[in-house]
Design a protein around this motif. Structure first.
Motif, PDB file in Angstrom:
ATOM      1  N   ARG A 288     -12.614  18.638 -15.306  1.00 12.63           N
ATOM      2  CA  ARG A 288     -13.197  17.521 -14.560  1.00 12.63           C
ATOM      3  C   ARG A 288     -12.831  16.190 -15.207  1.00 12.63           C
ATOM      4  N   SER A 289     -12.853  16.176 -16.536  1.00 15.59           N
ATOM      5  CA  SER A 289     -12.492  14.954 -17.249  1.00 15.59           C
ATOM      6  C   SER A 289     -11.046  14.580 -16.973  1.00 15.59           C
ATOM      7  N   HIS A 290     -10.155  15.572 -17.001  1.00 15.05           N
ATOM      8  CA  HIS A 290      -8.736  15.325 -16.730  1.00 15.05           C
ATOM      9  C   HIS A 290      -8.541  14.815 -15.300  1.00 15.05           C
ATOM     10  N   ALA A 291      -9.281  15.402 -14.357  1.00 20.84           N
ATOM     11  CA  ALA A 291      -9.162  14.980 -12.955  1.00 20.84           C
ATOM     12  C   ALA A 291      -9.611  13.526 -12.790  1.00 20.84           C
ATOM     13  N   ARG A 292     -10.702  13.145 -13.475  1.00 17.31           N
ATOM     14  CA  ARG A 292     -11.172  11.757 -13.392  1.00 17.31           C
ATOM     15  C   ARG A 292     -10.149  10.801 -13.994  1.00 17.31           C
ATOM     16  N   LYS A 293      -9.572  11.192 -15.133  1.00 11.55           N
ATOM     17  CA  LYS A 293      -8.577  10.340 -15.778  1.00 11.55           C
ATOM     18  C   LYS A 293      -7.331  10.223 -14.912  1.00 11.55           C
ATOM     19  N   SER A 294      -6.900  11.341 -14.322  1.00 11.18           N
ATOM     20  CA  SER A 294      -5.716  11.314 -13.463  1.00 11.18           C
ATOM     21  C   SER A 294      -5.939  10.406 -12.267  1.00 11.18           C
ATOM     22  N   THR A 295      -7.129  10.467 -11.684  1.00 11.70           N
ATOM     23  CA  THR A 295      -7.453   9.610 -10.547  1.00 11.70           C
ATOM     24  C   THR A 295      -7.439   8.147 -10.972  1.00 11.70           C
ATOM     25  N   ALA A 296      -8.001   7.856 -12.130  1.00 12.98           N
ATOM     26  CA  ALA A 296      -8.035   6.472 -12.614  1.00 12.98           C
ATOM     27  C   ALA A 296      -6.615   5.957 -12.873  1.00 12.98           C
ATOM     28  N   VAL A 297      -5.774   6.786 -13.460  1.00 13.17           N
ATOM     29  CA  VAL A 297      -4.390   6.378 -13.728  1.00 13.17           C
ATOM     30  C   VAL A 297      -3.651   6.159 -12.418  1.00 13.17           C
ATOM     31  N   SER A 298      -3.850   7.055 -11.458  1.00 14.29           N
ATOM     32  CA  SER A 298      -3.194   6.932 -10.158  1.00 14.29           C
ATOM     33  C   SER A 298      -3.611   5.634  -9.466  1.00 14.29           C
ATOM     34  N   GLN A 299      -4.891   5.324  -9.510  1.00  9.65           N
ATOM     35  CA  GLN A 299      -5.371   4.096  -8.884  1.00  9.65           C
ATOM     36  C   GLN A 299      -4.805   2.869  -9.591  1.00  9.65           C
ATOM     37  N   ALA A 300      -4.683   2.925 -10.919  1.00 10.55           N
ATOM     38  CA  ALA A 300      -4.127   1.797 -11.665  1.00 10.55           C
ATOM     39  C   ALA A 300      -2.661   1.586 -11.309  1.00 10.55           C
ATOM     40  N   VAL A 301      -1.908   2.683 -11.178  1.00 14.79           N
ATOM     41  CA  VAL A 301      -0.491   2.581 -10.814  1.00 14.79           C
ATOM     42  C   VAL A 301      -0.341   2.004  -9.412  1.00 14.79           C
ATOM     43  N   GLN A 302      -1.182   2.461  -8.474  1.00 18.37           N
ATOM     44  CA  GLN A 302      -1.127   1.927  -7.112  1.00 18.37           C
ATOM     45  C   GLN A 302      -1.427   0.433  -7.107  1.00 18.37           C
ATOM     46  N   LEU A 303      -2.398   0.008  -7.891  1.00 19.25           N
ATOM     47  CA  LEU A 303      -2.744  -1.408  -7.962  1.00 19.25           C
ATOM     48  C   LEU A 303      -1.590  -2.211  -8.550  1.00 19.25           C
ATOM     49  N   MET A 304      -0.957  -1.679  -9.604  1.00 22.15           N
ATOM     50  CA  MET A 304       0.170  -2.377 -10.216  1.00 22.15           C
ATOM     51  C   MET A 304       1.333  -2.499  -9.233  1.00 22.15           C
ATOM     52  N   CYS A 305       1.584  -1.459  -8.448  1.00 22.86           N
ATOM     53  CA  CYS A 305       2.651  -1.518  -7.443  1.00 22.86           C
ATOM     54  C   CYS A 305       2.334  -2.566  -6.375  1.00 22.86           C
ATOM     55  N   LEU A 306       1.087  -2.631  -5.959  1.00 18.99           N
ATOM     56  CA  LEU A 306       0.676  -3.627  -4.974  1.00 18.99           C
ATOM     57  C   LEU A 306       0.871  -5.036  -5.523  1.00 18.99           C
ATOM     58  N   ILE A 307       0.463  -5.255  -6.758  1.00 17.92           N
ATOM     59  CA  ILE A 307       0.620  -6.570  -7.377  1.00 17.92           C
ATOM     60  C   ILE A 307       2.099  -6.914  -7.512  1.00 17.92           C
ATOM     61  N   SER A 308       2.894  -5.928  -7.926  1.00 15.99           N
ATOM     62  CA  SER A 308       4.329  -6.162  -8.097  1.00 15.99           C
ATOM     63  C   SER A 308       4.993  -6.537  -6.774  1.00 15.99           C
ATOM     64  N   SER A 309       4.653  -5.810  -5.715  1.00 19.52           N
ATOM     65  CA  SER A 309       5.255  -6.120  -4.421  1.00 19.52           C
ATOM     66  C   SER A 309       4.774  -7.479  -3.908  1.00 19.52           C
ATOM     67  N   SER A 310       3.530  -7.830  -4.207  1.00 20.34           N
ATOM     68  CA  SER A 310       3.021  -9.149  -3.823  1.00 20.34           C
ATOM     69  C   SER A 310       3.770 -10.248  -4.565  1.00 20.34           C
ATOM     70  N   LEU A 311       4.022 -10.036  -5.855  1.00 22.61           N
ATOM     71  CA  LEU A 311       4.759 -11.026  -6.638  1.00 22.61           C
ATOM     72  C   LEU A 311       6.199 -11.143  -6.145  1.00 22.61           C
ATOM     73  N   ASP A 312       6.804 -10.013  -5.755  1.00 23.13           N
ATOM     74  CA  ASP A 312       8.162 -10.053  -5.195  1.00 23.13           C
ATOM     75  C   ASP A 312       8.184 -10.900  -3.923  1.00 23.13           C
ATOM     76  N   TYR A 313       7.177 -10.726  -3.079  1.00 21.57           N
ATOM     77  CA  TYR A 313       7.088 -11.490  -1.834  1.00 21.57           C
ATOM     78  C   TYR A 313       6.929 -12.982  -2.139  1.00 21.57           C
ATOM     79  N   ILE A 314       6.064 -13.297  -3.104  1.00 25.30           N
ATOM     80  CA  ILE A 314       5.852 -14.702  -3.485  1.00 25.30           C
ATOM     81  C   ILE A 314       7.147 -15.304  -4.012  1.00 25.30           C
ATOM     82  N   LEU A 315       7.878 -14.548  -4.819  1.00 26.92           N
ATOM     83  CA  LEU A 315       9.157 -15.033  -5.344  1.00 26.92           C
ATOM     84  C   LEU A 315      10.159 -15.287  -4.215  1.00 26.92           C
TER      85      LEU A 315
END
Length: 79
Positions: free
Chosen positions: A35-62
């Motif tokens: 259960r702990s691993h599943a929670r950590k994996s979910t948190a990492v996945s959400q962080a990666v998705q957020l970073m990708c969203l921010i990166s694509s937003s910055l690309d658009y702004i550029l």
């Protein structure tokens, strides 16, 4: 010994659940680890998705900024 590991002297773990509720959820170390691993994996996945969203937003702004700068240079007759 009074109370288990992570519990106070009354058996409270601080999570608002009773020892019986904890036991029903599955108290083995392996189950807790999964259960702990599943929670950590979910948190990492959400962080990666957020970073990708921010990166694509910055690309658009550029992209927009560079286009505006080119239009500015064209209007000044520099380009």
């Amino acid at each position: 010994m009074i109370g288990g590991q992570g519990e106070d002297s009354c058996g409270n773990s601080g999570t608002g659940e009773t020892p019986q509720e904890r036991k029903r959820r599955g108290g083995s170390a392996a189950a807790r680890g999964k259960r702990s691993h599943a929670r950590k994996s979910t948190a990492v996945s959400q962080a990666v998705q957020l970073m990708c969203l921010i990166s694509s937003s910055l690309d658009y702004i550029l992209l927009v900024t560079s286009q505006l700068f080119c239009l500015f240079l064209l209007s000044r007759g520099v380009y």
